[in-house]
Design a protein around this motif. Structure first.
Motif, PDB file in Angstrom:
ATOM      1  N   ILE A 248      10.594   8.747  -5.147  1.00  0.00           N
ATOM      2  CA  ILE A 248       9.488   7.944  -4.602  1.00  0.00           C
ATOM      3  C   ILE A 248       8.971   8.562  -3.303  1.00  0.00           C
ATOM      4  O   ILE A 248       7.772   8.612  -3.058  1.00  0.00           O
ATOM      5  N   ASN A 249       9.921   8.987  -2.485  1.00  0.00           N
ATOM      6  CA  ASN A 249       9.565   9.492  -1.163  1.00  0.00           C
ATOM      7  C   ASN A 249       8.950  10.885  -1.291  1.00  0.00           C
ATOM      8  O   ASN A 249       9.661  11.896  -1.274  1.00  0.00           O
ATOM      9  N   SER A 250       7.636  10.912  -1.480  1.00  0.00           N
ATOM     10  CA  SER A 250       6.981  12.201  -1.726  1.00  0.00           C
ATOM     11  C   SER A 250       5.586  12.204  -1.110  1.00  0.00           C
ATOM     12  O   SER A 250       5.014  11.126  -0.862  1.00  0.00           O
ATOM     13  N   PRO A 251       5.020  13.385  -0.862  1.00  0.00           N
ATOM     14  CA  PRO A 251       3.655  13.440  -0.314  1.00  0.00           C
ATOM     15  C   PRO A 251       2.640  12.769  -1.232  1.00  0.00           C
ATOM     16  O   PRO A 251       1.674  12.161  -0.781  1.00  0.00           O
ATOM     17  N   GLU A 252       2.885  12.831  -2.564  1.00  0.00           N
ATOM     18  CA  GLU A 252       1.939  12.230  -3.514  1.00  0.00           C
ATOM     19  C   GLU A 252       1.951  10.696  -3.391  1.00  0.00           C
ATOM     20  O   GLU A 252       0.899  10.048  -3.438  1.00  0.00           O
ATOM     21  N   THR A 253       3.154  10.142  -3.235  1.00  0.00           N
ATOM     22  CA  THR A 253       3.240   8.692  -3.047  1.00  0.00           C
ATOM     23  C   THR A 253       2.549   8.304  -1.747  1.00  0.00           C
ATOM     24  O   THR A 253       1.856   7.271  -1.668  1.00  0.00           O
ATOM     25  N   ALA A 254       2.739   9.144  -0.733  1.00  0.00           N
ATOM     26  CA  ALA A 254       2.100   8.861   0.565  1.00  0.00           C
ATOM     27  C   ALA A 254       0.577   8.847   0.409  1.00  0.00           C
ATOM     28  O   ALA A 254      -0.114   7.991   0.976  1.00  0.00           O
ATOM     29  N   LYS A 258      -1.777   5.678   1.190  1.00  0.00           N
ATOM     30  CA  LYS A 258      -2.909   5.767   2.130  1.00  0.00           C
ATOM     31  C   LYS A 258      -4.174   5.241   1.468  1.00  0.00           C
ATOM     32  O   LYS A 258      -4.969   4.523   2.068  1.00  0.00           O
ATOM     33  N   TRP A 259      -4.346   5.628   0.211  1.00  0.00           N
ATOM     34  CA  TRP A 259      -5.558   5.220  -0.525  1.00  0.00           C
ATOM     35  C   TRP A 259      -5.610   3.703  -0.674  1.00  0.00           C
ATOM     36  O   TRP A 259      -6.615   3.065  -0.378  1.00  0.00           O
ATOM     37  N   ASP A 265      -7.413  -2.498   3.652  1.00  0.00           N
ATOM     38  CA  ASP A 265      -7.911  -2.734   5.015  1.00  0.00           C
ATOM     39  C   ASP A 265      -9.442  -2.843   5.046  1.00  0.00           C
ATOM     40  O   ASP A 265     -10.008  -3.497   5.916  1.00  0.00           O
ATOM     41  N   ALA A 266     -10.086  -2.196   4.064  1.00  0.00           N
ATOM     42  CA  ALA A 266     -11.552  -2.268   4.001  1.00  0.00           C
ATOM     43  C   ALA A 266     -12.015  -3.546   3.300  1.00  0.00           C
ATOM     44  O   ALA A 266     -13.207  -3.721   3.033  1.00  0.00           O
ATOM     45  N   GLY A 267     -11.074  -4.419   2.973  1.00  0.00           N
ATOM     46  CA  GLY A 267     -11.423  -5.727   2.393  1.00  0.00           C
ATOM     47  C   GLY A 267     -11.869  -5.652   0.948  1.00  0.00           C
ATOM     48  O   GLY A 267     -12.629  -6.502   0.497  1.00  0.00           O
ATOM     49  N   ALA A 435       5.044   1.674   8.775  1.00  0.00           N
ATOM     50  CA  ALA A 435       4.570   3.039   8.539  1.00  0.00           C
ATOM     51  C   ALA A 435       4.831   3.430   7.087  1.00  0.00           C
ATOM     52  O   ALA A 435       5.832   2.995   6.491  1.00  0.00           O
ATOM     53  N   ILE A 436       3.937   4.237   6.556  1.00  0.00           N
ATOM     54  CA  ILE A 436       4.062   4.656   5.153  1.00  0.00           C
ATOM     55  C   ILE A 436       5.411   5.333   4.909  1.00  0.00           C
ATOM     56  O   ILE A 436       6.078   5.079   3.902  1.00  0.00           O
ATOM     57  N   ASP A 437       5.830   6.178   5.843  1.00  0.00           N
ATOM     58  CA  ASP A 437       7.108   6.884   5.679  1.00  0.00           C
ATOM     59  C   ASP A 437       8.271   5.901   5.569  1.00  0.00           C
ATOM     60  O   ASP A 437       9.185   6.088   4.771  1.00  0.00           O
ATOM     61  N   LYS A 438       8.220   4.876   6.408  1.00  0.00           N
ATOM     62  CA  LYS A 438       9.308   3.893   6.398  1.00  0.00           C
ATOM     63  C   LYS A 438       9.324   3.105   5.072  1.00  0.00           C
ATOM     64  O   LYS A 438      10.381   2.887   4.484  1.00  0.00           O
TER      65      LYS A 438
END
Lengths: 456, 276
Positions: A248-254, A258-259, A265-267, A435-438
């Motif tokens: 799970i802990n991967s740049p792709e999941t990050a 983020k997306w 956040d943009a509602g 945080a996303i990492d956490k």
């Protein structure tokens, strides 16, 4: 006065007669479909029926609308009556089938046969709780023009070690529902092909707080597991190819997190998605709150009945693709025989599976229930051309991805999904603002615990 | 002979309480999954809790949701009991109506409340439409806690009201008459006669209600599923979520970890009972 009373009496009689006529026609039709093709049983089945003790219990997974459940129950009863055995049908909410089955496993009170989702068949099969049914699977396939390729490969997944644990009868697919009427007004003539396109259409069309674009559950319910498919389409993976180590802990999941955080956040999501129950997306779409939802098709069934205009104003398409892949999982439903069922019960269960696969019966069943086809003979059912959602499911049968794809379908993956691990990770990011990492590290730890337990 | 006569009761306690409790404690030290015996893993299931955001939320909610609910139920229950104890037309009908939230099935009560709290189209938001933009009763972390507390109090206060009402009716009227003759105000009568007379009942009801609320599942699951994220998480919901992925050992750990708190409540209850 007397005349008035007479008129009232005649009116009442007429109303009763009309009601009786209204009720009896579909009931007769249902009984006819339920009893279709029930012939003389083979000697082996007749002997099993004699040897079988106690009622034959069958758990069916509830689907929408109720008429399809009733039809299934009537079919099972007709089959039992034909064999002279008592049957008992228990309708189980599909959102609760894991808990109910877990309880029954521990209490050693599993039914004689049951319908289960792919995930549960996987965990029960590899846990030794199911009796393999390769002969029934082969015979039913042969009698109905063969199994569809995607269903066949899911049923014979590598993790099952060459065993066939169930007989599929339909699949749940994920169809993207979109408000074509409102999107058209903003110049979007075709449903979105990618998640980014969907986000763009959502941003341009929604008018919060009246309408929101993305009606996708982010809560602790099965619908929330759509987030796993989106994550996979962004290249994220639950575990490695061996299906043992969580990744799970991967740049792709990050990137995925983020997306989705950006969209939240943009509602773009209705605020209540983080606590929606299983009916949240249905209610949101039918009330006009959401522009897009992903649903198996039950919403279409209810719209067809209650809001045909909305059904007409909607478009039904495949799940969008992510930057890495298009993940549109086919989720087959199976009929299985617990290993605790007696030998006579196992013979009867497999006979019942053949009875339930009858094309006339299944065509009637699928007319109402929103299942996709699993057998070649089912492709010809009129519903797959008449209904836009069923037509979408037909396409998904050909082009959809296997369960768990690109991950490895095994019991650990099923339990990862059953724990709502991805939506819970998403909630940590969008609600708790960690945080996303956490959030990824936490999800990685709980995921690995599940996978380790299956490895031991 | 005496011992022999107690055997049936002992057997029932051992089978219905002892065996499940000891099994749960044992499971919590194993990695047992549904359908498999599992291995002894020592304190693994417990050490994991320290880093579990759900566990930390559930611990905080044990104080927040249970504590605040108890306080509000006490206030509301006492007020309603005092009102219902006064002469009024159709008093029995009012007493019956007050019991309704407690008498109706929890599923119906909490599903109904959930629908009322929904945003933006729940009944409460529709009623508030002219005054404010939709309130995220269930999706905002703070509002979600408030909504769960309101629902829990609404469902639970009738039990308090009816218990306190029963206690009020046992207070001899002569005490109030004597106090009035001595010139005591209504407030003085309440604090010096009513409160001491109902204190024992309130204490018992508080302990029972605390146990019910801390173990409550349907109020949380039907309203928020412990969310958003883990904001309204409680131990029963955590246990249920672990069962969802068939992890019996972990689910048992969530259930066992709350046992000392329950034991404390039960000790308080036993002490109160001795005082009667």
């Amino acid at each position: 006065m007397r005349h008035l009373r007479k008129m009232q009496a005649v009116g009442s009689l007429a109303a009763i007669a009309l009601l009786a006529a209204g009720c009896s026609t579909p009931a007769n039709n249902k009984d006819a479909v339920a009893a279709e093709g029930l012939g003389t049983p083979s000697a082996e089945v007749a002997q099993a029926a004699k040897d079988f003790k106690g009622p034959f219990t069958y758990w069916i997974g509830l689907t929408f609308p109720e008429s399809s459940n009733d039809l299934e129950a009537a079919r099972i009863k007709a089959w039992g009556d034909n064999l002279g055995i008592q049957t008992q049908v228990v309708k189980v909410n599909q959102n609760e089938v894991v808990q109910q089955t877990s309880g029954a496993i521990e209490a050693k009170s599993l039914p004689s046969a049951m319908t289960v989702p792919y995930d549960l068949m996987s965990t029960m099969g590899t846990g030794g709780q199911l009796s393999p049914v390769p002969d029934s699977y082969a015979a039913i396939g042969e009698a109905h023009g063969g199994w569809l390729k995607s269903i066949d490969s899911a049923t014979k997944a590598k993790s099952f070690g060459g065993k066939v644990y169930g007989v599929p009868f339909g699949f749940f697919g994920s169809v993207l529902f979109s408000r074509a009427d409102l999107l058209k007004q903003k110049g979007f003539d075709a449903p979105p092909k990618t998640w980014d396109e969907l986000l763009a259409q959502s941003k341009a069309t929604q008018t919060p707080p009246k309408t929101y674009g993305m009606g996708f559950a982010l809560s602790n319910v099965l619908d929330g597991n759509l987030t796993t498919s989106i994550m996979q389409s962004f290249g994220g993976r639950v575990a490695d190819d061996a299906g043992k180590k969580c990744t799970i802990n991967s740049p792709e999941t990050a990137t995925f997190l983020k997306w989705i955080k950006g969209a939240f956040d943009a509602g773009q999501f209705p605020p209540s998605v983080v606590t929606w129950d299983g009916a949240g997306d249905n209610n949101s779409y039918t009330s006009g709150e959401s522009l897009f939802i992903v649903n198996t098709g039950s919403v279409y069934q209810s719209m067809k009945k209650d809001d045909p205009e909305l059904a007409k104003a909607s478009a039904y398409s495949a799940l969008p693709a992510g930057p890495v892949a298009q993940v549109a999982p086919v989720d087959p439903r199976y009929r299985v025989v617990p290993s605790s069922t007696s030998d006579a019960g196992k013979i009867l269960a497999q006979d019942l599976f053949k009875t339930l696969a009858d094309d006339t019966y299944m065509a009637g069943f699928m007319e109402n229930a929103t299942y996709g086809p699993v057998l070649n003979s089912q492709l010809k059912y009129p519903v797959f051309t008449d209904s836009p959602v069923h037509a979408g499911l037909l396409k998904q049968a050909e082009k959809g991805t296997a369960p768990a794809f690109p991950d490895t379908a095994n019991a650990a993956y099923s339990d990862y999904q059953n724990a709502f691990s991805t939506p819970r990770m998403v909630q940590r990011v969008v609600v708790d603002k960690v945080a996303i990492d956490k959030a990824m590290a936490e999800a990685q730890a709980s995921c690995q615990k599940i996978y380790d337990q299956h490895a031991s | 002979m005496g011992l022999l006569l107690t055997l049936p009761a002992v057997a029932v306690i051992v089978i219905l309480i002892g065996y499940p409790t000891i099994s749960s404690i044992w499971y919590s030290f194993t990695d047992r999954m549904v359908g498999s015996p599992g291995r002894f893993v020592g304190l693994d299931n417990y050490t994991r809790l320290v880093h579990d955001s759900g566990f930390l939320s559930a611990t905080a909610n044990l104080v927040l949701i249970v504590g605040v609910s108890l306080l509000l139920k006490l206030v509301l229950g006492t007020v309603v009991a005092v009102i219902l104890n006064r002469p009024m037309p159709e008093r029995n009908l009012w007493r019956l109506l007050v019991m309704l939230p407690w008498a109706m099935p929890g599923f119906v009560a909490f599903m109904g409340l959930r629908l009322m709290f929904e945003s933006p189209y729940g009944a409460i938001n529709v009623a508030l439409e002219s005054f404010t933009s939709p309130v995220p009763f269930l999706s905002d972390p703070n509002w979600a806690r408030v909504s769960v507390v309101i629902a829990t109090v609404w469902r639970g206060f009738p039990f308090w009201a009816i218990s306190i009402l029963a206690a009020l009716q046992t207070i001899p009227k002569e005490l109030y008459e004597a106090a009035r003759m001595d010139g005591a105000s209504a407030w003085q009568q309440f604090t010096n006669i009513t409160v001491p007379q109902i204190r024992s009942t309130v204490a018992v009801v508080a302990v029972i209600s605390a146990i019910w609320t801390a173990n409550g599942f349907e109020n949380i699951w039907l309203m928020t599923q412990g969310g958003p994220s883990t904001t309204t998480m409680t131990f029963p919901v955590l246990s249920f979520l672990s069962l969802q992925s068939r992890q019996l050992g972990q689910a048992a750990a969530y259930a066992v970890v709350i046992l000392p708190v329950m034991a404390l409540f039960i000790m308080l209850l036993s002490r109160r009972k001795k005082e009667f």
